[in-house]
Design a protein around this motif. Structure first.
Motif, PDB file in Angstrom:
ATOM      1  N   LEU A   1      33.629  63.124  29.053  1.00 40.36           N
ATOM      2  CA  LEU A   1      33.956  62.092  28.180  1.00 40.36           C
ATOM      3  C   LEU A   1      35.480  61.478  28.584  1.00 40.36           C
ATOM      4  O   LEU A   1      35.532  60.247  28.585  1.00 40.36           O
ATOM      5  CB  LEU A   1      34.320  62.615  26.725  1.00 40.36           C
ATOM      6  N   THR A   2      36.390  62.145  29.276  1.00 40.81           N
ATOM      7  CA  THR A   2      37.490  61.814  29.701  1.00 40.81           C
ATOM      8  C   THR A   2      37.083  60.751  30.901  1.00 40.81           C
ATOM      9  O   THR A   2      37.955  59.768  31.317  1.00 40.81           O
ATOM     10  CB  THR A   2      38.505  62.853  30.176  1.00 40.81           C
ATOM     11  N   PHE A   3      36.380  61.360  31.741  1.00 36.54           N
ATOM     12  CA  PHE A   3      35.921  60.241  32.978  1.00 36.54           C
ATOM     13  C   PHE A   3      35.279  59.319  32.607  1.00 36.54           C
ATOM     14  O   PHE A   3      35.689  57.938  33.092  1.00 36.54           O
ATOM     15  CB  PHE A   3      34.958  61.284  33.665  1.00 36.54           C
ATOM     16  N   ILE A   4      34.364  59.363  31.553  1.00 37.05           N
ATOM     17  CA  ILE A   4      33.570  57.963  30.928  1.00 37.05           C
ATOM     18  C   ILE A   4      34.731  56.895  30.839  1.00 37.05           C
ATOM     19  O   ILE A   4      34.688  55.783  30.933  1.00 37.05           O
ATOM     20  CB  ILE A   4      32.604  58.408  29.989  1.00 37.05           C
ATOM     21  N   VAL A   5      35.484  57.518  29.731  1.00 36.84           N
ATOM     22  CA  VAL A   5      36.525  56.657  29.103  1.00 36.84           C
ATOM     23  C   VAL A   5      37.510  55.966  30.020  1.00 36.84           C
ATOM     24  O   VAL A   5      37.809  54.690  29.927  1.00 36.84           O
ATOM     25  CB  VAL A   5      37.276  57.344  27.933  1.00 36.84           C
ATOM     26  N   HIS A   6      37.964  56.675  31.184  1.00 30.61           N
ATOM     27  CA  HIS A   6      39.114  56.321  31.770  1.00 30.61           C
ATOM     28  C   HIS A   6      38.413  55.960  33.159  1.00 30.61           C
ATOM     29  O   HIS A   6      39.432  55.365  33.893  1.00 30.61           O
ATOM     30  CB  HIS A   6      40.095  57.429  32.015  1.00 30.61           C
ATOM     31  N   ARG A   7      37.468  56.213  33.548  1.00 26.10           N
ATOM     32  CA  ARG A   7      37.213  55.929  34.835  1.00 26.10           C
ATOM     33  C   ARG A   7      35.709  54.973  35.133  1.00 26.10           C
ATOM     34  O   ARG A   7      35.263  54.789  36.244  1.00 26.10           O
ATOM     35  CB  ARG A   7      36.720  57.235  35.710  1.00 26.10           C
ATOM     36  N   THR A   8      35.102  54.668  34.090  1.00 32.45           N
ATOM     37  CA  THR A   8      33.992  53.817  34.340  1.00 32.45           C
ATOM     38  C   THR A   8      34.169  52.397  33.536  1.00 32.45           C
ATOM     39  O   THR A   8      34.985  52.124  32.537  1.00 32.45           O
ATOM     40  CB  THR A   8      32.732  54.474  33.464  1.00 32.45           C
ATOM     41  N   TYR A   9      33.239  51.407  33.717  1.00 29.23           N
ATOM     42  CA  TYR A   9      33.310  50.084  33.203  1.00 29.23           C
ATOM     43  C   TYR A   9      33.003  50.308  31.684  1.00 29.23           C
ATOM     44  O   TYR A   9      33.793  49.492  31.032  1.00 29.23           O
ATOM     45  CB  TYR A   9      32.199  49.116  33.736  1.00 29.23           C
ATOM     46  N   MET A  10      32.264  50.979  31.355  1.00 29.95           N
ATOM     47  CA  MET A  10      32.112  51.220  29.819  1.00 29.95           C
ATOM     48  C   MET A  10      33.080  51.709  28.974  1.00 29.95           C
ATOM     49  O   MET A  10      33.500  51.407  28.034  1.00 29.95           O
ATOM     50  CB  MET A  10      30.357  52.199  29.514  1.00 29.95           C
ATOM     51  N   GLY A  11      33.672  52.645  29.856  1.00 32.97           N
ATOM     52  CA  GLY A  11      35.027  53.381  29.250  1.00 32.97           C
ATOM     53  C   GLY A  11      35.928  52.146  29.054  1.00 32.97           C
ATOM     54  O   GLY A  11      36.639  52.431  27.887  1.00 32.97           O
ATOM     55  N   ARG A  12      36.245  51.377  29.951  1.00 36.56           N
ATOM     56  CA  ARG A  12      36.850  50.174  29.652  1.00 36.56           C
ATOM     57  C   ARG A  12      36.638  49.338  28.790  1.00 36.56           C
ATOM     58  O   ARG A  12      37.626  48.787  28.300  1.00 36.56           O
ATOM     59  CB  ARG A  12      37.139  49.491  31.169  1.00 36.56           C
ATOM     60  N   ALA A  13      35.633  49.171  28.580  1.00 38.71           N
ATOM     61  CA  ALA A  13      34.902  48.199  27.648  1.00 38.71           C
ATOM     62  C   ALA A  13      35.347  49.008  26.197  1.00 38.71           C
ATOM     63  O   ALA A  13      35.646  48.238  25.358  1.00 38.71           O
ATOM     64  CB  ALA A  13      33.422  48.058  27.689  1.00 38.71           C
ATOM     65  N   ILE A  14      35.124  50.359  26.149  1.00 34.29           N
ATOM     66  CA  ILE A  14      35.378  50.999  24.980  1.00 34.29           C
ATOM     67  C   ILE A  14      36.782  50.889  24.456  1.00 34.29           C
ATOM     68  O   ILE A  14      37.218  50.727  23.362  1.00 34.29           O
ATOM     69  CB  ILE A  14      34.883  52.579  24.964  1.00 34.29           C
ATOM     70  N   ARG A  15      37.619  51.108  25.532  1.00 37.07           N
ATOM     71  CA  ARG A  15      39.153  51.101  25.155  1.00 37.07           C
ATOM     72  C   ARG A  15      39.599  49.715  24.995  1.00 37.07           C
ATOM     73  O   ARG A  15      40.490  49.218  23.974  1.00 37.07           O
ATOM     74  CB  ARG A  15      39.908  51.377  26.541  1.00 37.07           C
ATOM     75  N   ALA A  16      38.907  48.700  25.486  1.00 33.65           N
ATOM     76  CA  ALA A  16      39.149  47.167  25.133  1.00 33.65           C
ATOM     77  C   ALA A  16      38.894  47.119  23.777  1.00 33.65           C
ATOM     78  O   ALA A  16      39.544  46.213  23.015  1.00 33.65           O
ATOM     79  CB  ALA A  16      38.443  46.518  26.133  1.00 33.65           C
ATOM     80  N   VAL A  17      37.463  47.250  23.235  1.00 37.78           N
ATOM     81  CA  VAL A  17      37.052  47.154  21.838  1.00 37.78           C
ATOM     82  C   VAL A  17      38.075  47.979  20.840  1.00 37.78           C
ATOM     83  O   VAL A  17      38.310  47.314  19.720  1.00 37.78           O
ATOM     84  CB  VAL A  17      35.474  47.553  21.757  1.00 37.78           C
TER      85      VAL A  17
END
Length: 317
Positions: A172-188
């Motif tokens: 989950l840490t990798f997904i949130v901080h290292r992927t496009y979807m993770g950046r989108a999640i943080r942006a939303v």
């Protein structure tokens, strides 16, 4: 004895953490508690049990006895059931988002909360109707071995639960901080309107969150059922409050905070359960250990309301 209580507490914390992550992910994006998450967790366990029954792995209704199987066969069955339970819970989460959250996204928060609670109650009652209301014995699907570490007995299942929790946390840490979807999640999570203006598909992000959280709940449901040896329609309510408290204590919206809060809660409850009868000469029994969760919650709300790893609340110094 203390070493054994610490081991048991860490394992309990791992299970609580996997459930708390579902609350954290939804809240991080939508700033709202998914009150149906506990029911999704329970549904994963019940689905796994009926799947084992359909595969003729379980011999009885109320016992956890399995047919004769090799260690390799048990591992394959475990993987199959875990993946199926995760997929089933992910579908439930997706249906919940599509039928309860999205139609009411412009309504008041109270309306959404009522709709989600109604969905959770519906799942609980359907499970009770289908299962007959009785607890079902859940079998051990992994080879069982016991090791002695620093005077404490550690089973292979406990080690496996710890490894799975660490693996999911890292993933989950990798997904949130290292992927496009993770950046989108943080942006939303930061600003839904601004994220939408920047081209982020907000509905898609919310769908992903409602898939990931329930999928983890499905895996944790299988581990929980194996660890405690049963599956019952009311099991969601037994752990939901503790998982929610763990998320708040760690800082709801923070992945590592939820895990840290769950570990702290698991240790306090388990160690308290072992030592309360001794310290009070039997006046207070181990059944009162759950009060530590409320004490921990009150202390955090009083002295650090944003949680251990949460961001400072706006308007507070």
């Amino acid at each position: 004895m203390l070493a054994q209580q610490i081991v048991n507490g860490l394992v309990s914390g791992c299970i609580i953490a996997l459930i708390a992550l579902g609350y954290t992910m939804v809240y991080g994006v939508m700033r709202m508690i998914n009150f149906a998450h506990a029911s999704i967790f329970m549904s994963g366990s019940m689905f796994a049990w009926f799947m084992l029954k359909g595969l003729h792995v379980i011999e009885g209704q109320l016992t956890s006895e399995t047919v004769e199987m090799s260690s390799t066969s048990k591992i394959l069955v475990f993987l199959l059931v875990s993946v199926a339970a995760a997929a089933f819970c992910a579908l439930l989460g997706l249906a919940l988002e599509r039928l309860a959250y999205r139609p009411l996204q412009n309504a008041s928060r109270l309306s959404v909360v009522i709709a989600v609670m109604a969905a959770g109650m519906t799942m609980d009652n359907v499970a009770m109707l289908v299962s007959g209301g009785s607890a079902k014995g859940f079998p051990m699907l992994l080879p069982s071995k016991t090791f002695t570490v620093a005077g404490a007995n550690v089973t292979s299942l406990q080690i496996f639960i710890g490894v799975i929790t660490i693996g999911i946390l890292l993933l989950l840490t990798f997904i949130v901080h290292r992927t496009y979807m993770g950046r989108a999640i943080r942006a939303v999570s930061e600003d839904r309107a601004a994220a939408s203006l920047m081209g982020v598909n907000v509905n898609r992000v919310i769908q992903v969150v409602f898939i990931l959280g329930p999928a983890i709940a499905g895996i944790s449901a299988v581990l929980y059922s194996m660890y405690y040896g049963q599956s019952v329609y009311s099991m969601g309510s037994q752990v939901a409050t503790r998982a929610w408290i763990a998320a708040v204590v760690g800082g709801i919206g923070s992945i590592r905070g939820s895990v840290a809060g769950a570990m702290l809660l698991g240790l306090m409850e388990t160690i308290g359960s072992g030592y309360l009868p001794l310290l009070t000469n039997g006046v207070i029994g181990s059944e009162y250990s759950k009060v530590f969760a409320l004490i921990l919650l009150m202390l955090v709300l009083l002295f650090r309301p944003q949680g251990l790893f949460g961001e400072p609340i706006k308007g507070r110094s």
